[in-house]
Write an enzyme that holds these catalytic residues in place. Structure first.
Site, PDB file in Angstrom:
ATOM      1  N   ARG A   1      -0.355 -63.834 131.484  1.00 42.85           N
ATOM      2  CA  ARG A   1       0.711 -64.032 130.501  1.00 42.85           C
ATOM      3  C   ARG A   1       1.672 -62.847 130.434  1.00 42.85           C
ATOM      4  NH1 ARG A   1      -2.693 -66.424 125.394  1.00 42.85           N
ATOM      5  NH2 ARG A   1      -3.292 -68.416 126.300  1.00 42.85           N
TER       6      ARG A   1
ATOM      7  N   ARG B   1       6.335 -64.302 126.216  1.00 38.50           N
ATOM      8  CA  ARG B   1       6.776 -64.037 124.848  1.00 38.50           C
ATOM      9  C   ARG B   1       6.584 -62.634 124.332  1.00 38.50           C
ATOM     10  NH1 ARG B   1       2.072 -67.711 121.988  1.00 38.50           N
ATOM     11  NH2 ARG B   1       0.338 -66.802 123.144  1.00 38.50           N
TER      12      ARG B   1
ATOM     13  N   ARG C   1      15.010 -67.370 126.575  1.00 36.44           N
ATOM     14  CA  ARG C   1      14.676 -68.690 126.036  1.00 36.44           C
ATOM     15  C   ARG C   1      15.659 -69.123 124.965  1.00 36.44           C
ATOM     16  NH1 ARG C   1       9.808 -70.978 125.938  1.00 36.44           N
ATOM     17  NH2 ARG C   1      11.009 -72.684 125.017  1.00 36.44           N
TER      18      ARG C   1
ATOM     19  N   TYR D   1      -7.733 -81.163 127.356  1.00 39.40           N
ATOM     20  CA  TYR D   1      -6.461 -81.431 126.685  1.00 39.40           C
ATOM     21  C   TYR D   1      -6.139 -82.926 126.685  1.00 39.40           C
ATOM     22  CZ  TYR D   1      -5.295 -76.477 126.369  1.00 39.40           C
ATOM     23  OH  TYR D   1      -5.281 -75.142 126.059  1.00 39.40           O
TER      24      TYR D   1
END
Length: 364
Positions: A36, A40, A49, A167
């Site tokens: 990651r 973010r 974004r 999921y």
């Protein structure tokens, strides 16, 4: 001239610390990247974004945005590998699944799998990954990213079949993945069909990234730690092995070789020996076990990746630096070591902390 340039770049990639470590060598410096790392935690990513305005999964199909997001942590932190900016839900989206990433929630499936007929609907022959127009955007994004990365390797990735099935069945957040485990036990044949489909979709997605230029790949199994070793061997391992086999079939034009494969799961100390049997070239380890202990469980046979606890990123500098050194010390027991976190970078991480960790790892 173009061929000569590609050959030179391929040699540089194969000689990079990251790819050397995945081959079981000990480069002069320990390579480091962060799960990651693209995303973010970086203010420049949030600005990117915001300018785009696209929802997460649609952003993953914008080649320019994907390339920029992938490159940002390489520029900022000086990591030894880039990880392709994408999401494990993207191949499901490309295969026709109605899925979105809900803010503050995560992946949400509009029509969760509950019955055999749901599985049969999902795996209809028309729902082929390679038939979806969005796949061309993935290929373009990889090629664009690789061109800009130069001699820095790009890591392709995909979600492991068990995690994707969780999921698809749960439809949203779940701590214990109870619905998925109920389905696994109550309808083994439908479970087998579903996991086989997931393996082919995610394995194909990784292979496409490699064929477009990625020079390594990682299979993420975020939820597999909820299984016992017996259940893992019977109901998940064969499908992870299939996904890795499919991913292994691709040759990267960047190196002229197949991409070494990393297999990572969370909550998996009790599964490490079984995970080795899935056939990856290296194993990612979370914070629940030391790298030296993991190496013993794996028979000293594979390079290891990991495993700084992400919680250390918020600790005082002295504590964090001691923790980094401890991971490096334990990593010396393995044939080779790629430094990483034990999971992904938290969103509220100070980017300067990651840069300092890279500098520390490289200085040892």
């Amino acid at each position: 001239m173009a061929s000569s340039t590609r050959s030179t770049r391929g040699e540089a990639l194969l000689g990079s610390p990251f790819l050397r470590a995945l081959r079981g060598e000990r480069p002069e410096v320990t390579p480091v990247w962060f799960m990651r790392q693209a995303g973010r935690s970086l203010p420049e990513y949030r600005e990117l974004r915001a300018r785009s305005g696209a929802p997460m999964l649609q952003a993953c199909l914008d080649p320019g945005l994907v390339a920029e997001a992938t490159l940002q942590p390489v520029r900022r932190h000086g990591v030894d590998a880039a990880v392709f900016y994408s999401d494990i839900m993207v191949p499901l989206l490309l295969a026709g699944v109605d899925v979105e990433i809900a803010s503050g929630i995560g992946p949400v499936i509009d029509r969760p799998i509950r019955t055999r007929s749901d599985v049969e609907r999902l795996i209809d022959p028309g729902a082929r990954l390679d038939a979806r127009p969005g796949l061309e955007a993935i290929r373009e994004a990889v090629a664009l990213t690789v061109e800009k990365l130069g001699s820095t390797p790009l890591i392709a990735f995909g979600g492991a079949p068990f995690t994707l099935a969780c999921y698809l069945i749960d439809g949203g957040p779940s701590r214990d993945r109870l619905e998925a485990r109920r389905f696994m036990r109550s309808d083994p044949r439908s479970w087998e069909l579903l996991l086989d489909w997931c393996a082919r979709v995610t394995g194909g997605f990784i292979a496409e990234q490699v064929a477009a230029g990625a020079s390594a790949a990682q299979l993420f199994d975020s939820w597999v730690g909820v299984l016992s070793e017996r259940d893992y061997r019977e109901s998940a391992l064969p499908h992870s092995a299939l996904a890795l086999d499919i991913a292994r079939s691709a040759i990267s034009p960047s190196t002229g070789a197949r991409a070494p494969l990393i297999h990572f799961g969370t909550g998996t100390p009790h599964l490490l020996r079984a995970m080795r049997e899935a056939g990856a070239d290296a194993i990612g380890v979370d914070e629940r076990i030391g790298l030296d202990e993991a190496n013993t469980l794996l028979g000293g046979a594979l390079p290891l990746q990991g495993n700084l606890d992400p919680a250390c990123l918020a600790a005082p500098r002295e504590i964090r630096e001691r923790a980094v050194d401890e991971v490096l010390r334990r990593g010396l027991h393995a044939p080779a070591h790629v430094f990483n976190l034990a999971h992904g970078v938290p969103a509220d991480t100070d980017p300067e902390v990651l840069t300092r960790i890279v500098e520390q790892v490289h200085s040892r």
